[in-house]
Design a protein around this motif. Structure first.
Motif, PDB file in Angstrom:
ATOM      1  N   ALA A 134       0.811  -1.209   0.000  1.00 41.03           N
ATOM      2  CA  ALA A 134       0.000   0.000   0.000  1.00 41.03           C
ATOM      3  C   ALA A 134       0.850   1.267   0.000  1.00 41.03           C
ATOM      4  CB  ALA A 134      -0.920   0.000   1.213  1.00 41.03           C
ATOM      5  N   VAL A 135       2.007   1.247   0.639  1.00 41.58           N
ATOM      6  CA  VAL A 135       2.839   2.451   0.698  1.00 41.58           C
ATOM      7  C   VAL A 135       3.863   2.514  -0.426  1.00 41.58           C
ATOM      8  CG1 VAL A 135       2.606   2.886   3.158  1.00 41.58           C
ATOM      9  CG2 VAL A 135       4.415   1.401   2.364  1.00 41.58           C
ATOM     10  N   GLY A 141      -8.116   3.754  -0.312  1.00 39.60           N
ATOM     11  CA  GLY A 141      -9.419   4.322  -0.638  1.00 39.60           C
ATOM     12  C   GLY A 141      -9.452   5.107  -1.934  1.00 39.60           C
ATOM     13  N   GLY A 142      -8.598   4.757  -2.881  1.00 40.36           N
ATOM     14  CA  GLY A 142      -8.600   5.433  -4.186  1.00 40.36           C
ATOM     15  C   GLY A 142      -7.938   6.793  -4.160  1.00 40.36           C
ATOM     16  N   MET A 143      -7.102   7.080  -3.149  1.00 40.79           N
ATOM     17  CA  MET A 143      -6.450   8.384  -3.088  1.00 40.79           C
ATOM     18  C   MET A 143      -5.385   8.555  -4.156  1.00 40.79           C
ATOM     19  SD  MET A 143      -6.126   9.272   0.949  1.00 40.79           S
ATOM     20  CE  MET A 143      -5.140   7.854   1.342  1.00 40.79           C
ATOM     21  N   ALA A 201      -1.189  -5.901  -6.743  1.00 39.35           N
ATOM     22  CA  ALA A 201      -0.642  -4.769  -5.988  1.00 39.35           C
ATOM     23  C   ALA A 201      -1.505  -3.518  -6.157  1.00 39.35           C
ATOM     24  CB  ALA A 201       0.792  -4.493  -6.415  1.00 39.35           C
ATOM     25  N   ARG A 202      -1.885  -3.198  -7.382  1.00 34.81           N
ATOM     26  CA  ARG A 202      -2.664  -1.975  -7.607  1.00 34.81           C
ATOM     27  C   ARG A 202      -4.068  -2.057  -6.992  1.00 34.81           C
ATOM     28  NH1 ARG A 202      -2.557   0.831 -13.244  1.00 34.81           N
ATOM     29  NH2 ARG A 202      -0.704   1.682 -12.307  1.00 34.81           N
ATOM     30  N   PRO A 203      -4.828  -3.146  -7.178  1.00 36.29           N
ATOM     31  CA  PRO A 203      -6.146  -3.211  -6.533  1.00 36.29           C
ATOM     32  C   PRO A 203      -6.065  -3.174  -5.001  1.00 36.29           C
ATOM     33  CG  PRO A 203      -6.011  -4.857  -8.254  1.00 36.29           C
ATOM     34  CD  PRO A 203      -4.655  -4.259  -8.119  1.00 36.29           C
TER      35      PRO A 203
END
Length: 75
Positions: free
Chosen positions: A15-16, A72-74, A63-65
């Motif tokens: 995520a990061v 949250g789509g940021m 990874a992307r999904p």
């Protein structure tokens, strides 16, 4: 450390990744090295190496999904 914590840590790491450019490059370098090791390992145990390569490829494809789900789509 249990496997559940390792899975959570991997999800947070993925995520990061877009925010930390050097960490993203490190992940891709690890993936290339892992791929090379599994190709060599395939001579000894093809089933195990194929399973590991499939799991790594699936993780990279997700990874992307996962990143969008966690952030949250940021991004």
């Amino acid at each position: 450390m249990t496997y559940e914590w390792l899975i959570v840590a991997a999800i947070v790491l993925v995520a990061v990744l877009p925010m930390i450019k050097w960490l993203r490059r490190l992940l891709w370098a690890f993936s290339v090295a892992f791929f090379a090791m599994m190709i060599v390992h395939m001579q000894h145990n093809p089933g195990e190496a194929t399973l590991a390569l499939g799991a790594m490829g699936g993780g990279l494809l997700l990874a992307r999904p996962v990143r969008r789900l966690v952030l949250g789509g940021m991004l």
